[in-house]
Write an enzyme that holds these catalytic residues in place. Structure first.
Site, PDB file in Angstrom:
ATOM      1  NE  ARG A   1      -2.217  -1.368   3.590  1.00  0.00           N
ATOM      2  CZ  ARG A   1      -1.668  -0.591   4.496  1.00  0.00           C
ATOM      3  NH1 ARG A   1      -1.761   0.733   4.413  1.00  0.00           N
ATOM      4  NH2 ARG A   1      -1.033  -1.100   5.532  1.00  0.00           N
TER       5      ARG A   1
ATOM      6  CE1 TYR B   1       0.612  -6.182  -2.178  1.00  0.00           C
ATOM      7  CE2 TYR B   1      -0.508  -4.217  -1.337  1.00  0.00           C
ATOM      8  CZ  TYR B   1       0.018  -5.484  -1.131  1.00  0.00           C
ATOM      9  OH  TYR B   1      -0.090  -6.056   0.105  1.00  0.00           O
ATOM     10  N   GLY B   2      -2.460  -5.617  -4.368  1.00  0.00           N
ATOM     11  CA  GLY B   2      -3.555  -5.952  -3.453  1.00  0.00           C
ATOM     12  C   GLY B   2      -4.313  -4.818  -2.807  1.00  0.00           C
TER      13      GLY B   2
ATOM     14  CE  LYS C   1      -6.696  -3.708   5.680  1.00  0.00           C
ATOM     15  NZ  LYS C   1      -5.579  -4.470   5.448  1.00  0.00           N
TER      16      LYS C   1
ATOM     17  CG  HIS D   1      -6.794  -3.201  10.275  1.00  0.00           C
ATOM     18  ND1 HIS D   1      -5.509  -2.715  10.332  1.00  0.00           N
ATOM     19  CD2 HIS D   1      -6.748  -4.252   9.414  1.00  0.00           C
ATOM     20  CE1 HIS D   1      -4.717  -3.441   9.549  1.00  0.00           C
ATOM     21  NE2 HIS D   1      -5.447  -4.376   8.983  1.00  0.00           N
TER      22      HIS D   1
ATOM     23  CB  SER E   1      -0.380  -3.663   8.029  1.00  0.00           C
ATOM     24  OG  SER E   1      -1.552  -2.954   7.697  1.00  0.00           O
TER      25      SER E   1
ATOM     26  CB  CYS F   1       1.125  -6.273  14.106  1.00  0.00           C
ATOM     27  SG  CYS F   1       2.229  -4.904  13.725  1.00  0.00           S
TER      28      CYS F   1
ATOM     29  CE  LYS G   1      -5.089  -7.089  10.871  1.00  0.00           C
ATOM     30  NZ  LYS G   1      -3.736  -6.537  10.843  1.00  0.00           N
TER      31      LYS G   1
ATOM     32  CG  ASP H   1      -7.057  -7.440   7.150  1.00  0.00           C
ATOM     33  OD1 ASP H   1      -6.053  -7.243   7.871  1.00  0.00           O
ATOM     34  OD2 ASP H   1      -7.345  -6.703   6.201  1.00  0.00           O
TER      35      ASP H   1
ATOM     36  NE  ARG I   1       0.207  -8.681   2.464  1.00  0.00           N
ATOM     37  CZ  ARG I   1      -0.284  -8.312   3.641  1.00  0.00           C
ATOM     38  NH1 ARG I   1      -1.341  -8.916   4.149  1.00  0.00           N
ATOM     39  NH2 ARG I   1       0.283  -7.353   4.342  1.00  0.00           N
TER      40      ARG I   1
HETATM   41  P1  GTP Z   1      -1.998  -7.791   7.530  1.00  0.00           P
HETATM   42  O1  GTP Z   1      -2.506  -8.831   6.602  1.00  0.00           O
HETATM   43  O2  GTP Z   1      -0.936  -6.932   6.907  1.00  0.00           O
HETATM   44  O3  GTP Z   1      -3.066  -6.950   8.131  1.00  0.00           O
HETATM   45  O4  GTP Z   1      -1.140  -8.563   8.683  1.00  0.00           O
HETATM   46  P2  GTP Z   1      -1.539  -9.414   9.982  1.00  0.00           P
HETATM   47  O5  GTP Z   1      -1.802  -8.508  11.130  1.00  0.00           O
HETATM   48  O6  GTP Z   1      -2.580 -10.410   9.638  1.00  0.00           O
HETATM   49  O7  GTP Z   1      -0.155 -10.153  10.335  1.00  0.00           O
HETATM   50  P3  GTP Z   1       0.275 -11.699  10.218  1.00  0.00           P
HETATM   51  O8  GTP Z   1      -0.520 -12.587  11.117  1.00  0.00           O
HETATM   52  O9  GTP Z   1       0.307 -12.058   8.773  1.00  0.00           O
HETATM   53  O10 GTP Z   1       1.762 -11.652  10.797  1.00  0.00           O
HETATM   54  C1  GTP Z   1       2.754 -10.844  10.228  1.00  0.00           C
HETATM   55  C2  GTP Z   1       4.107 -11.252  10.715  1.00  0.00           C
HETATM   56  O11 GTP Z   1       4.164 -11.252  12.147  1.00  0.00           O
HETATM   57  C3  GTP Z   1       4.524 -12.639  10.259  1.00  0.00           C
HETATM   58  O12 GTP Z   1       5.859 -12.598   9.815  1.00  0.00           O
HETATM   59  C4  GTP Z   1       4.401 -13.470  11.504  1.00  0.00           C
HETATM   60  O13 GTP Z   1       5.311 -14.553  11.490  1.00  0.00           O
HETATM   61  C5  GTP Z   1       4.690 -12.482  12.632  1.00  0.00           C
HETATM   62  N1  GTP Z   1       3.978 -12.856  13.885  1.00  0.00           N
HETATM   63  C6  GTP Z   1       2.665 -13.149  14.011  1.00  0.00           C
HETATM   64  N2  GTP Z   1       2.354 -13.502  15.283  1.00  0.00           N
HETATM   65  C7  GTP Z   1       3.504 -13.409  15.993  1.00  0.00           C
HETATM   66  C8  GTP Z   1       3.822 -13.652  17.383  1.00  0.00           C
HETATM   67  O14 GTP Z   1       2.994 -14.005  18.226  1.00  0.00           O
HETATM   68  N3  GTP Z   1       5.132 -13.438  17.736  1.00  0.00           N
HETATM   69  C9  GTP Z   1       6.075 -13.042  16.834  1.00  0.00           C
HETATM   70  N4  GTP Z   1       7.317 -12.865  17.276  1.00  0.00           N
HETATM   71  N5  GTP Z   1       5.802 -12.827  15.523  1.00  0.00           N
HETATM   72  C10 GTP Z   1       4.539 -12.995  15.114  1.00  0.00           C
HETATM   73  C1  SPV Z   2      -2.684  -4.617   5.436  1.00  0.00           C
HETATM   74  O1  SPV Z   2      -1.734  -3.973   4.972  1.00  0.00           O
HETATM   75  O2  SPV Z   2      -3.203  -4.358   6.551  1.00  0.00           O
HETATM   76  C2  SPV Z   2      -3.223  -5.765   4.674  1.00  0.00           C
HETATM   77  C3  SPV Z   2      -2.773  -5.971   3.298  1.00  0.00           C
HETATM   78  O3  SPV Z   2      -4.077  -6.486   5.169  1.00  0.00           O
HETATM   79  S1  SPV Z   2      -3.499  -4.864   2.176  1.00  0.00           S
HETATM   80  O4  SPV Z   2      -4.608  -5.523   1.533  1.00  0.00           O
HETATM   81  O5  SPV Z   2      -2.456  -4.527   1.198  1.00  0.00           O
HETATM   82  O6  SPV Z   2      -3.964  -3.696   2.868  1.00  0.00           O
HETATM   83 MN    MN Z   3      -4.603  -5.768   7.280  1.00  0.00          MN
END
Ligand code: GTP
Ligand code: SPV
Ligand code: MN
Length: 595
Positions: free
Chosen positions: A69, A197-198, A206, A226, A248, A250, A252, A277, A377
């Protein structure tokens, strides 16, 4: 197809503007989608993967300048500048329409205009809403077919109504200098140009489900957040639902699909995924807050996803999935990313499509040397997920017991704490901060305030958004979910994570649910209720009591600095910052002074 006059009129205007050579109405049939897949493979837009190992799966690469984004080029074009607030880019709507129409004019010439009717939320659900996206990208059509509910049924539900969101996507020539992602909340309209891009182009996600929907929720008395949604089942078979907002990348998707540690699984604990998400939440007939996941698939971060960290996400990607910007293993025509396993392919192409030498990988230059882009992704159908909740497809939503905020904070926030009440919880959300990630273009690892994980996604003035949260709390009264904050990312001085995270986060979720039910202890601190180390179950876990004590600690000096930063952050909102939140900050400062 449809006879809806508002739709037909808009499509005529768009055809006049964009000059498509062909027009295709997306009907949602497998037959039509399969033809598009074949066409995209012919043109090189998509690469068909090994169909024995990954049936129905494809790989797509975006331009190297178009991999995340772009917040600097994302605009909220409300009529009054003040209504976009201090956290959004703003432009006058008429000026922006003119500029975008000039960029998009004639660019569908030689291309096909795909018309995608889609529903955010189960079709016909009282919480669902309808959008129409036009695009010149088959990749967008195929992703929208996974991420949303598309097709003929949507027209039936829409009928003659004018209550739908207009979405124009034009790839143009993917020029980063002319890339714009613009929202016109007062017109229910989204225009995205020069990206493929997504998050910039899957306009249901979003753009609609957060930026436009947050504005609609404010006007109509509901919330678009979110947030992931999960159901926690206890050994008695009861399921409690929580929603969690993390910025993002972190965690989820990971938390939403968590597998509990073995000793808890053996007792009968289980997590069900409702969403990973986005959450739309409305007060139900019984006065509680009910949530649906408006999406129909997962657009998840690939790197770091593996059998151990997120088994359920990995399983979800084994069929009918589109991978974007991951590495291609040329030996068996499958995909690979950093953190999938310890065997990077020897004969491979990187996310740019160039021959890739895994031995040159340098952690300090991930974008330059990794096989997969850090923000690569997968787009996977939700129904592939082994732990998808029975409630996922039901339109009435699930009752939320707890709301959890969180982010990446190496030093500050404790592993978990509970806010004192709803207003205090809104304060905690409004003050949230996190270290930035690769999900958006720009520097990575910088601490920034990201209220409710909505900084890049709130479609109106954030001061009004905080006020809306407070108002929802007043309406919910004693039926309001309890509000918590978590931080899986505390590190030692060498930057190593102190908490194992992932499945072990279940131990924290159990404390949270126990607190909601009045079954767990805590100590009251300056920032809220923090568990004593003995309140978090460490059975079978290689974390010592001392480490746990350290990550539960509320440090006076660190928090005084934090309070000063929150004060700075609050200045941005001027007189639209609700008084209640200013009072909360003063209260925090007084509590810290007493420590
Ligand atoms: P968006 O799709 O961008 O909104 O991301 P998201 O919040 O769904 O994050 P996602 O679960 O894909 O995790 C993103 C990164 O954080 C990955 O590289 C995971 O391996 C890492 N991660 C997730 N949970 C943990 C955790 O409990 N501890 C640590 N150290 N890393 C984590
Ligand atoms: C985020 O960035 O929080 C995502 C991926 O879930 S995107 O669809 O690019 O916003
Ligand atoms: Mn997201």
């Amino acid at each position: 197809m449809t006879n809806n006059q508002s739709v037909l009129k808009w499509l005529d205007e768009m055809k006049e503007l964009l000059q498509p050579t062909n027009v295709m109405w997306i009907d949602g049939s497998e037959e039509q989608l399969e033809k598009l897949r074949e066409e995209s493979v012919q043109s090189g837009e998509m690469h068909k993967l090994n169909q024995d190992l990954l049936p129905g799966c494809y790989l797509h690469r975006t331009q190297p300048n178009d991999v995340a984004r772009v917040e600097g080029r994302t605009f909220i074009c409300s009529r009054e500048k003040e209504n976009a607030g201090p956290t959004n880019n703003w432009c006058d709507p008429q000026e922006m329409y003119t500029k975008l129409y000039n960029i998009a004019r004639g660019t569908y010439n030689g291309r096909t205009m795909y018309i995608i009717p889609y529903s955010m939320g189960p079709i016909g659900s009282p919480l669902a809403k309808i959008g129409v996206e036009i695009t010149d990208s088959i990749y967008v059509v195929l992703n929208m077919a996974i991420m949303t509910r598309i097709g003929e049924k949507v027209w039936e539900v829409l009928g003659d109504s004018n209550d739908w969101v207009r979405g124009l996507h034009a790839k143009c020539n993917v020029d980063p200098e002319n890339r714009y992602i613009c929202h016109f909340p007062e017109d229910n309209t989204i225009i995205s140009v020069n990206s493929a891009y997504g998050g910039n182009v899957l306009l249901g996600k979003k753009c609609f489900a957060l930026r436009i929907a947050s504005y609609q929720g404010w006007k109509e008395g509901w919330m678009a957040e979110h947030m992931l949604i999960l159901g926690l089942q206890n050994p008695k078979g009861e399921v409690k639902y929580v929603a969690a907002a993390f910025p993002s990348a972190c965690g989820k998707t990971n938390l939403a699909m968590l597998i509990p540690p073995k000793y808890l699984r053996d007792k009968g604990y289980k997590i069900w995924t409702v969403g990973d998400d986005i959450s739309w939440m409305k007060i139900g007939p019984d006065g509680r807050l009910y949530a649906i996941n408006p999406e129909n698939g997962f657009f998840g971060v690939a790197p770091g996803t593996n059998e151990h960290s997120n088994f359920n996400a990995l399983e979800s990607t084994k069929k009918n999935t589109i991978f974007t910007n991951v590495a291609l293993n040329l030996d068996n025509n499958t995909v690979w990313w950093e953190g999938l396993d310890k065997n990077p392919p020897k004969n491979a192409l990187n996310w740019r499509g160039e021959p890739w030498d895994y031995t040159k990988y340098d952690k300090a230059d991930k974008v330059g040397t990794s096989g997969a882009h850090p923000n690569s992704r997968f787009t996977a159908p939700a129904k592939n997920c082994p732990c998808i909740s029975d409630e996922f497809d039901k339109g009435q939503g699930v009752p939320i017991s707890a709301i959890i905020f969180g982010g990446r904070r190496a030093k500050c926030a404790p592993l978990v704490y509970q806010s004192k009440d709803w207003v205090n919880g809104v304060f905690v959300g409004s003050a949230m901060a996190s270290e930035t990630t690769a999900a958006a273009a720009g520097a990575v690892g910088v601490v920034r305030r990201d209220p409710m994980a909505m900084l890049p996604f709130c479609g109106y003035h954030m001061g009004d958004y905080f006020a809306h949260w407070l108002e929802m709390g007043e309406k919910l009264g004693d039926k309001a979910p309890k509000i918590f904050n978590v931080n899986w990312f505390r590190t030692d001085d060498d930057g190593n994570f102190l908490w194992p995270g992932f499945g072990d986060n279940m131990r924290v979720l159990n404390w949270i649910i126990d607190r909601c039910e009045g079954n767990a202890d805590a100590v009251e601190t300056a920032i809220g209720y923090v568990p004593r180390p003995e309140d978090i179950d460490l059975t079978d876990l290689d974390v010592d009591f001392e480490t746990l004590t350290s990550i539960l600690k509320v440090d006076k000096d660190v928090w005084e600095k934090e309070a000063a930063e929150i004060e700075e952050h609050y200045k941005k909102f001027g007189d639209r910052l609700p008084e209640e939140l200013r009072a909360q900050l003063n209260n925090l400062k007084e509590n810290l002074a007493k420590m």
